[in-house]
Enzyme design. Structure first.
Site, PDB file in Angstrom:
ATOM      1  CG  LEU A  44     -11.784 -27.922  -5.262  1.00 50.79           C
ATOM      2  CD1 LEU A  44     -12.544 -29.146  -5.546  1.00 50.79           C
ATOM      3  CD2 LEU A  44     -11.292 -27.296  -6.652  1.00 50.79           C
ATOM      4  CB  SER A  45     -15.589 -22.465  -4.810  1.00 53.25           C
ATOM      5  OG  SER A  45     -16.142 -23.240  -5.542  1.00 53.25           O
ATOM      6  CD  GLU A  46     -19.366 -23.828  -1.635  1.00 53.88           C
ATOM      7  OE1 GLU A  46     -19.487 -23.250  -0.230  1.00 53.88           O
ATOM      8  OE2 GLU A  46     -19.130 -22.972  -2.457  1.00 53.88           O
ATOM      9  CB  THR A  47     -15.518 -29.550   0.283  1.00 55.58           C
ATOM     10  OG1 THR A  47     -14.230 -29.121  -0.209  1.00 55.58           O
ATOM     11  CG2 THR A  47     -15.433 -31.112   0.708  1.00 55.58           C
ATOM     12  CB  VAL A  76     -21.715 -21.380   2.337  1.00 52.10           C
ATOM     13  CG1 VAL A  76     -20.371 -20.472   2.716  1.00 52.10           C
ATOM     14  CG2 VAL A  76     -21.626 -22.641   1.619  1.00 52.10           C
TER      15      VAL A  76
END
Length: 288
Positions: A44-47, A76
């Protein structure tokens, strides 16, 4: 080892819209390399990884936690939608009893609180500065082709480039924009752009009235061609559009294919409250 994991759609109240994030609850320390491996696996775009700051901490009773964010490619420094998702897991799944949660992150302390059916994030507000077209001309061309660009700004704190399209365009133009990750990567030669925001002033009439501005956000430099709804981009957009519109309270819509809505309120302390709804769509365990 079992690690509780959740998928939460952020900045929406409907499953399969908004921006999905995976959230892991870490009862114990996780090997450093496993953070990235899990994020790559989730794809996913972020975990997000929520960790206890002290052994005696409790996900239901404690009010302060560590929080880190990983894309499938790297860690990030700030992610709004995964912070919203993390707060949702603590408030709605763990039934955390505190009115305000504090997350210790690479971007300092971030706070989240519940207000009616929204979760409100207290995020840094990032100022933008005029950007010379010549330096990024090829990247602008890759992003919007021959469309008329009304303004160009750069946020050095976040390495985000903001491209404002002409007010003559409507939302459909932004929605129909087609982009290529490879073209972005080859066109960005300055080394200073890690995210590209394309934005447009909202309409006061028509079927989409009510939103102050629209945007889309692209970050192939972090392995994400397009992020569906982006809190961190709105920490940049909020300062820009507040200045342009002379407003401190705004309603924004990020018009990716999934789409999502953000309620924005600039604070007097130089930060911004960004509020959104959530939908928890998956609960389970990782087996490591």
């Amino acid at each position: 080892m079992q690690v509780p994991i959740f998928t939460v759609d952020a900045f929406t109240n409907r499953p399969f819209s908004g921006n999905p994030a995976a959230v892991c609850l870490l009862e114990n320390d996780l090997d450093e390399d496993l953070h990235q491996k899990i994020a790559t696996e989730m794809n996913l775009s972020e975990t997000a990884f929520i960790r206890k700051l002290h052994p005696e901490d409790d996900f239901t009773k404690s009010s302060c936690f560590g929080l880190r964010w990983f894309t499938p490619a790297n860690e990030v420094p700030l992610c709004g939608h995964a912070t919203l998702a993390s707060a949702a897991v603590l408030f709605h799944v763990q039934k955390n009893t505190n009115s305000v949660l504090t997350f210790v992150t690479l971007s300092g302390e971030l706070k989240a609180r519940q207000v009616e059916n929204h979760i409100v994030l207290d995020l840094p507000l990032y100022i933008t500065y005029p950007q010379v077209l010549k330096e990024v001309e090829e990247l602008i061309k890759a992003a919007v082709g021959d469309m008329i660009v009304q303004d160009l700004r750069y946020s050095p704190d976040t390495k985000k480039l903001l491209v404002r399209l002409s007010d003559a365009y409507d939302r459909s133009v932004l929605e129909e924009l087609q982009v290529s990750a490879q073209r972005f990567l080859s066109a960005e030669k300055t080394g200073k752009v890690k995210g590209l925001i394309v934005t447009l002033k909202g309409n006061s009439s028509g079927k989409h009235k009510g939103h102050d501005f629209y945007s889309r956000y692209f970050a192939p430099w972090y392995g994400i061609l397009e992020d569906p709804v982006t809190g961190s981009a709105h920490a940049v957009l909020s300062s820009y559009w507040s200045e342009q519109l002379g407003k401190k309270e705004m309603l924004a819509f990020q018009c990716s294919r999934r789409g999502g809505e953000l309620k924005i309120s600039l604070r007097n302390d130089g930060r911004v409250d960004i509020a959104g709804q959530i939908a928890i769509v998956l609960k389970g365990n990782l087996t490591l």
